[in-house]
Design a protein around this motif. Structure first.
Motif, PDB file in Angstrom:
ATOM      1  N   MET A   1       0.857  -1.185   0.000  1.00 20.35           N
ATOM      2  CA  MET A   1       0.000   0.000   0.000  1.00 20.35           C
ATOM      3  C   MET A   1       0.893   1.236   0.000  1.00 20.35           C
ATOM      4  SD  MET A   1      -1.449  -0.375   3.879  1.00 20.35           S
ATOM      5  CE  MET A   1      -0.342  -0.702   5.254  1.00 20.35           C
ATOM      6  N   GLY A   2       0.298   2.402   0.183  1.00 25.68           N
ATOM      7  CA  GLY A   2       1.049   3.644   0.156  1.00 25.68           C
ATOM      8  C   GLY A   2       0.979   4.318  -1.194  1.00 25.68           C
ATOM      9  N   ASP A   3       1.470   5.548  -1.232  1.00 23.50           N
ATOM     10  CA  ASP A   3       1.396   6.353  -2.454  1.00 23.50           C
ATOM     11  C   ASP A   3       2.519   7.383  -2.432  1.00 23.50           C
ATOM     12  OD1 ASP A   3      -0.686   7.086  -4.795  1.00 23.50           O
ATOM     13  OD2 ASP A   3       0.173   8.934  -3.997  1.00 23.50           O
ATOM     14  N   LYS A   4       2.962   7.796  -3.610  1.00 24.46           N
ATOM     15  CA  LYS A   4       4.010   8.801  -3.716  1.00 24.46           C
ATOM     16  C   LYS A   4       3.639  10.102  -3.015  1.00 24.46           C
ATOM     17  CE  LYS A   4       2.519   9.703  -8.515  1.00 24.46           C
ATOM     18  NZ  LYS A   4       1.648  10.860  -8.359  1.00 24.46           N
ATOM     19  N   ALA A   5       2.341  10.390  -2.898  1.00 19.42           N
ATOM     20  CA  ALA A   5       1.911  11.605  -2.210  1.00 19.42           C
ATOM     21  C   ALA A   5       2.377  11.624  -0.754  1.00 19.42           C
ATOM     22  CB  ALA A   5       0.392  11.730  -2.269  1.00 19.42           C
ATOM     23  N   ASP A   6       2.603  10.440  -0.178  1.00 21.36           N
ATOM     24  CA  ASP A   6       3.068  10.368   1.211  1.00 21.36           C
ATOM     25  C   ASP A   6       4.405  11.074   1.387  1.00 21.36           C
ATOM     26  OD1 ASP A   6       0.832   8.784   1.597  1.00 21.36           O
ATOM     27  OD2 ASP A   6       1.946   6.890   1.536  1.00 21.36           O
ATOM     28  N   ASP A   7       5.221  11.073   0.330  1.00 24.75           N
ATOM     29  CA  ASP A   7       6.564  11.663   0.414  1.00 24.75           C
ATOM     30  C   ASP A   7       6.655  13.037  -0.246  1.00 24.75           C
ATOM     31  OD1 ASP A   7       7.636   9.607   1.875  1.00 24.75           O
ATOM     32  OD2 ASP A   7       8.430   8.521   0.155  1.00 24.75           O
TER      33      ASP A   7
ATOM     34  N   THR B   1      16.748   6.695  -2.732  1.00 29.21           N
ATOM     35  CA  THR B   1      16.306   6.699  -1.345  1.00 29.21           C
ATOM     36  C   THR B   1      14.919   6.102  -1.245  1.00 29.21           C
ATOM     37  OG1 THR B   1      16.041   8.092   0.637  1.00 29.21           O
ATOM     38  CG2 THR B   1      15.243   9.014  -1.444  1.00 29.21           C
ATOM     39  N   GLY B   2      14.539   5.753  -0.020  1.00 27.92           N
ATOM     40  CA  GLY B   2      13.199   5.241   0.222  1.00 27.92           C
ATOM     41  C   GLY B   2      12.932   5.246   1.709  1.00 27.92           C
ATOM     42  N   MET B   3      11.653   5.173   2.041  1.00 29.70           N
ATOM     43  CA  MET B   3      11.214   5.158   3.432  1.00 29.70           C
ATOM     44  C   MET B   3      10.589   3.808   3.747  1.00 29.70           C
ATOM     45  SD  MET B   3      10.700   6.604   6.368  1.00 29.70           S
ATOM     46  CE  MET B   3       9.682   6.159   7.785  1.00 29.70           C
ATOM     47  N   SER B   4      11.031   3.171   4.833  1.00 30.30           N
ATOM     48  CA  SER B   4      10.445   1.928   5.322  1.00 30.30           C
ATOM     49  C   SER B   4      10.597   0.811   4.283  1.00 30.30           C
ATOM     50  CB  SER B   4       8.978   2.169   5.711  1.00 30.30           C
ATOM     51  OG  SER B   4       8.430   1.079   6.391  1.00 30.30           O
ATOM     52  N   SER B   5       9.490   0.235   3.793  1.00 29.48           N
ATOM     53  CA  SER B   5       9.599  -0.792   2.750  1.00 29.48           C
ATOM     54  C   SER B   5      10.182  -0.205   1.470  1.00 29.48           C
ATOM     55  CB  SER B   5       8.234  -1.421   2.465  1.00 29.48           C
ATOM     56  OG  SER B   5       7.323  -0.455   1.995  1.00 29.48           O
ATOM     57  N   GLY B   6       9.975   1.094   1.253  1.00 28.93           N
ATOM     58  CA  GLY B   6      10.585   1.766   0.107  1.00 28.93           C
ATOM     59  C   GLY B   6      12.097   1.807   0.218  1.00 28.93           C
ATOM     60  N   ALA B   7      12.602   1.926   1.460  1.00 32.92           N
ATOM     61  CA  ALA B   7      14.048   1.875   1.676  1.00 32.92           C
ATOM     62  C   ALA B   7      14.576   0.487   1.335  1.00 32.92           C
ATOM     63  CB  ALA B   7      14.373   2.233   3.123  1.00 32.92           C
ATOM     64  N   HIS B   8      13.823  -0.547   1.711  1.00 39.55           N
ATOM     65  CA  HIS B   8      14.197  -1.921   1.361  1.00 39.55           C
ATOM     66  C   HIS B   8      14.308  -2.066  -0.151  1.00 39.55           C
ATOM     67  CE1 HIS B   8      12.907  -6.121   0.316  1.00 39.55           C
ATOM     68  NE2 HIS B   8      13.893  -6.407   1.158  1.00 39.55           N
ATOM     69  N   GLN B   9      13.328  -1.534  -0.889  1.00 39.81           N
ATOM     70  CA  GLN B   9      13.365  -1.610  -2.343  1.00 39.81           C
ATOM     71  C   GLN B   9      14.535  -0.817  -2.917  1.00 39.81           C
ATOM     72  OE1 GLN B   9       8.740  -1.097  -2.044  1.00 39.81           O
ATOM     73  NE2 GLN B   9       9.305  -1.028  -4.191  1.00 39.81           N
ATOM     74  N   ALA B  10      14.783   0.370  -2.344  1.00 38.05           N
ATOM     75  CA  ALA B  10      15.893   1.194  -2.825  1.00 38.05           C
ATOM     76  C   ALA B  10      17.222   0.463  -2.647  1.00 38.05           C
ATOM     77  CB  ALA B  10      15.909   2.529  -2.094  1.00 38.05           C
ATOM     78  N   LEU B  11      17.399  -0.159  -1.486  1.00 37.46           N
ATOM     79  CA  LEU B  11      18.631  -0.900  -1.228  1.00 37.46           C
ATOM     80  C   LEU B  11      18.770  -2.090  -2.165  1.00 37.46           C
ATOM     81  CD1 LEU B  11      18.542  -0.867   2.673  1.00 37.46           C
ATOM     82  CD2 LEU B  11      20.182   0.348   1.233  1.00 37.46           C
TER      83      LEU B  11
ATOM     84  N   ASN C   1      14.545   8.903  20.650  1.00 38.08           N
ATOM     85  CA  ASN C   1      13.121   8.951  21.018  1.00 38.08           C
ATOM     86  C   ASN C   1      12.193   9.072  19.813  1.00 38.08           C
ATOM     87  OD1 ASN C   1      13.862   8.996  23.845  1.00 38.08           O
ATOM     88  ND2 ASN C   1      14.360  11.168  23.550  1.00 38.08           N
ATOM     89  N   ALA C   2      12.653   8.675  18.654  1.00 39.68           N
ATOM     90  CA  ALA C   2      11.854   8.799  17.434  1.00 39.68           C
ATOM     91  C   ALA C   2      11.302   7.444  17.022  1.00 39.68           C
ATOM     92  CB  ALA C   2      12.691   9.383  16.296  1.00 39.68           C
ATOM     93  N   GLY C   3      10.015   7.438  16.626  1.00 34.69           N
ATOM     94  CA  GLY C   3       9.386   6.229  16.146  1.00 34.69           C
ATOM     95  C   GLY C   3       9.484   6.112  14.638  1.00 34.69           C
ATOM     96  N   HIS C   4       8.655   5.242  14.080  1.00 34.26           N
ATOM     97  CA  HIS C   4       8.682   5.024  12.638  1.00 34.26           C
ATOM     98  C   HIS C   4       8.157   6.239  11.867  1.00 34.26           C
ATOM     99  CE1 HIS C   4       9.283   2.269   9.324  1.00 34.26           C
ATOM    100  NE2 HIS C   4       8.063   2.471   8.870  1.00 34.26           N
ATOM    101  N   ASP C   5       7.437   7.095  12.562  1.00 31.21           N
ATOM    102  CA  ASP C   5       6.842   8.276  11.917  1.00 31.21           C
ATOM    103  C   ASP C   5       7.750   9.496  11.997  1.00 31.21           C
ATOM    104  OD1 ASP C   5       6.692   8.770  14.613  1.00 31.21           O
ATOM    105  OD2 ASP C   5       4.630   9.530  14.576  1.00 31.21           O
ATOM    106  N   PHE C   6       9.070   9.288  12.054  1.00 32.82           N
ATOM    107  CA  PHE C   6       9.953  10.424  12.304  1.00 32.82           C
ATOM    108  C   PHE C   6       9.962  11.456  11.179  1.00 32.82           C
ATOM    109  CE2 PHE C   6      14.269   8.209  10.957  1.00 32.82           C
ATOM    110  CZ  PHE C   6      13.745   7.931   9.710  1.00 32.82           C
ATOM    111  N   GLU C   7       9.381  11.134  10.012  1.00 37.15           N
ATOM    112  CA  GLU C   7       9.270  12.126   8.945  1.00 37.15           C
ATOM    113  C   GLU C   7       7.967  12.915   9.026  1.00 37.15           C
ATOM    114  OE1 GLU C   7      12.154  10.254   5.538  1.00 37.15           O
ATOM    115  OE2 GLU C   7      10.046  10.470   5.073  1.00 37.15           O
ATOM    116  N   GLU C   8       7.091  12.515   9.899  1.00 31.88           N
ATOM    117  CA  GLU C   8       5.828  13.228  10.099  1.00 31.88           C
ATOM    118  C   GLU C   8       5.830  14.009  11.407  1.00 31.88           C
ATOM    119  OE1 GLU C   8       2.759  10.285   9.849  1.00 31.88           O
ATOM    120  OE2 GLU C   8       3.695   9.335   8.107  1.00 31.88           O
ATOM    121  N   ASN C   9       6.675  13.619  12.329  1.00 38.99           N
ATOM    122  CA  ASN C   9       6.775  14.276  13.627  1.00 38.99           C
ATOM    123  C   ASN C   9       7.513  15.608  13.475  1.00 38.99           C
ATOM    124  OD1 ASN C   9       7.858  15.012  16.277  1.00 38.99           O
ATOM    125  ND2 ASN C   9       7.124  13.015  16.945  1.00 38.99           N
ATOM    126  N   GLU C  10       6.872  16.685  13.907  1.00 39.78           N
ATOM    127  CA  GLU C  10       7.464  18.013  13.742  1.00 39.78           C
ATOM    128  C   GLU C  10       8.785  18.152  14.490  1.00 39.78           C
ATOM    129  OE1 GLU C  10       6.559  20.372  11.679  1.00 39.78           O
ATOM    130  OE2 GLU C  10       4.973  19.032  10.957  1.00 39.78           O
TER     131      GLU C  10
END
Length: 283
Positions: free
Chosen positions: A68-74, A134-144, A255-264
């Motif tokens: 799932m997911g979409d390019k709009a997320d990034d 580059t990629g985020m999460s599963s996208g990082a796996h694909q990028a690697l 102290n950062a979770g998986h959402d560290f790109e959404e956390n201000e």
């Protein structure tokens, strides 16, 4: 009359050249550019003003557990890179499913995107090799996996909270305890079942980026409180890079979770770290 026609043709050519030059000097964002025939094979392209073939060009792969997911997320991440004078292609791609789309097909889409971007280099006044990935999460796996097993034109990598080692003992335990076997099998196309103590399915090793590392400068970004992709995934990749003495830097965000790109509180640090890396190693 012949001279007049020639003069008009010359004026038209000069006006086209001027228009093309002007477009290269302007910042441009192109949405939903198709790079294949499937409805999901689209990209958003971010082209900075006054770009040239020396401008870093990043190919970004969104996350979403492979299915799932979409390019709009990034979009916020890509806009930030654009503001730092970095070109970006932000990909959508076919998502993993039970109808024949698994990691190899998803990586085929990344390959197709590379070819398309290369073919547009003259039109966009951008580079045709030495891309950043580059990629985020599963996208990082694909990028690697793309950089380590498919592409030869990746100059540098930024891995953001990605899955790196499916056969890490703690990861195998994590997959089992959290009922994630079906998800990993969906991604890999493996239908083998296993229990702790059994040998892992062969595709788990084949689709672990840490097994395939190459000498590509890489920045690893991960939150130490990530409860989706545990931080030991970052350390596992680091250990393999250390063994080979390949160039890397790792930044573990406290102290950062998986959402560290959404956390201000952490987003700016992650975005800036990635952009600084691309400007240093992606030129």
């Amino acid at each position: 009359m012949k001279f007049f026609s020639l003069l008009l043709s010359l004026i038209w050519l000069l006006s086209c050249s001027g228009s093309q030059l002007e477009s290269r000097q302007k910042e441009i964002i192109l949405y939903d550019v198709k790079y294949g025939t499937d409805s999901l094979q689209t990209m958003d392209v971010y082209l900075p003003a006054n770009r040239s073939p020396k401008t870093p060009f990043v190919i970004n792969i969104h996350g979403g557990a492979w299915m799932m997911g979409d390019k709009a997320d990034d979009h916020p991440f890509c806009q930030y890179l654009l503001s730092r004078n970095i070109a970006v292609a932000n990909l959508n791609y076919r998502l993993a499913n039970n109808s024949g789309i698994h990691l190899p097909e998803m990586l085929d889409d990344v390959d197709s995107a590379f070819l398309f971007i290369t073919s547009k280099s003259k039109d966009w006044n951008t580079r045709n090799t030495d891309f950043s990935l580059t990629g985020m999460s599963s996208g990082a796996h694909q990028a690697l996996m793309s950089a380590y097993t498919r592409q030869n034109s990746v100059k540098t990598l930024v891995e953001r909270a990605g899955v790196t080692d499916l056969i890490h003992p703690e990861m195998l335990d994590y997959i089992s305890k959290n009922n994630l076997t079906g998800l990993i099998d969906l991604m890999s196309g493996s239908e083998e079942n296993w229990k702790i103590g059994d040998a892992h399915p062969p595709l788990y090793e084949e689709f672990s980026p840490a097994v395939h590392i190459k000498n590509i400068p890489i920045l690893i970004l991960h939150g130490d409180a990530d409860d989706v992709v545990p931080v030991y995934q970052a350390y596992s990749l680091e250990n393999k890079l250390k063994e080979k003495k390949y160039p890397y830097e790792m930044k573990i965000v406290p102290n950062a979770g998986h959402d560290f790109e959404e956390n201000e509180n952490t987003k700016e640090f992650v975005f800036k770290s990635a952009a600084d890396w691309f400007l240093k190693y992606g030129k």
